[in-house]
Design an enzyme around this catalytic site. Structure first.
Site, mmCIF file in Angstrom:
data_model
loop_
_atom_site.group_PDB
_atom_site.id
_atom_site.type_symbol
_atom_site.label_atom_id
_atom_site.label_comp_id
_atom_site.label_asym_id
_atom_site.label_seq_id
_atom_site.Cartn_x
_atom_site.Cartn_y
_atom_site.Cartn_z
ATOM 1 N N GLU A 119 0.782 -1.192 -0.041
ATOM 2 C CA GLU A 119 0.202 -0.060 0.109
ATOM 3 C C GLU A 119 1.033 1.283 0.029
ATOM 4 O OE1 GLU A 119 -4.062 -0.221 2.055
ATOM 5 O OE2 GLU A 119 -2.979 -1.734 3.140
ATOM 6 N N GLU A 139 -3.847 -9.408 3.121
ATOM 7 C CA GLU A 139 -4.720 -9.267 4.320
ATOM 8 C C GLU A 139 -5.442 -10.224 4.472
ATOM 9 O OE1 GLU A 139 -3.081 -4.899 3.755
ATOM 10 O OE2 GLU A 139 -3.653 -6.686 2.509
#
Length: 264
Positions: A119, A139
């Protein structure tokens, strides 16, 4: 501009050498994202944002094994009841600040970029990876979610590929990332940081006013309706014609010499 300056905090090192700033993460072998790291990154990005002479920023993982392997999940237990206050909102603010830096930015990925680490890389304008590194939004393996990463990834690789990565949590290698448009360059000789510095040198040699305005227009192409973006482009072009840099570039062209841009 040829001076070099350096600021070292506990987890982040910021160096400015000429027109190029480098921000290095140094938080153990995996460079895990913690609240302390986010605070220091926020300070580093704020400082560089105010540097008018900086023409390109490189974010890298220093000497760590990973560029950044994502969040330190040991923190999750203590922030569970106030996750928005203690993590989500502040992390989003740091990523937004990185994405909105006025100068071009490059992520130099010399190790794995996973979860929140990818990210961070996605919030940069460009990504240069060393051959052999892996990356992914992992995730979902823990029942988690890449929030801003889901959106930024989709803009780069398209919805189906983004969903594949998000749903499975699987990693991809840098060659696949290159073919998908997730990274922009892969280096097989030397480090990603060295390749990023070379690319940054090319960027820094171009018109700094035009590069900052180009970044605004490309971002506007994704964020605004076409007519609004075209209006912004008209204003941007007027700024270019009002700048001294454009006239320096034209003079240099006819004089057959390298231009000496001043950023105004």
């Amino acid at each position: 501009m040829s001076t070099a300056t350096e600021h070292v905090s506990r987890l982040v090192t910021t160096e400015v050498n000429g027109f190029i700033a480098t921000v290095g993460i140094s938080h153990g072998p995996l460079n895990l994202v913690t609240s302390d790291l986010l605070r220091e990154l926020n300070e580093a990005f704020s400082a560089v944002s105010a540097m008018d002479d900086v023409r390109c920023l490189i974010l890298h993982g220093s000497q760590s094994r990973a560029f950044c392997a994502g969040s330190d999940i040991k923190e999750f237990a203590r922030i569970r009841e106030q996750a928005s206050e203690k993590k989500i909102l502040f992390e989003d603010m740091v990523l937004r600040q990185l994405a909105r830096l006025p100068m071009p930015t490059i992520a130099a990925i010399d190790g794995a970029a996973l979860g929140g680490g990818l990210e961070l890389a996605l919030a940069c304008d460009l990504r240069v990876a060393r051959h052999g590194v892996t990356m992914g939004l992992t995730e979902s393996r823990l029942g988690g979610l890449a929030g801003s990463g889901s959106l930024r990834l989709t803009r780069l690789v398209g919805p189906a590929r983004a969903k594949l990565m998000l749903f499975t949590g699987e990693t991809i290698d840098c060659d696949q990332a290159l073919s998908w448009g997730l990274v922009d360059r892969v280096t097989r000789d030397g480090t990603a940081l060295a390749a990023a510095l070379e690319l940054a040198g090319t960027i820094a040699a171009r018109g700094p006013v035009s590069n900052r305005l180009a970044k605004q227009l490309v971002d506007a192409a994704q964020d605004f309706p076409l007519d609004a973006g075209l209006s912004m482009s008209t204003v941007a072009l007027q700024k270019i014609f009002d700048s001294r840099d454009l006239h320096e570039g034209v003079d240099a062209f006819f004089s057959k010499r390298p231009p000496s841009f001043k950023g105004h």
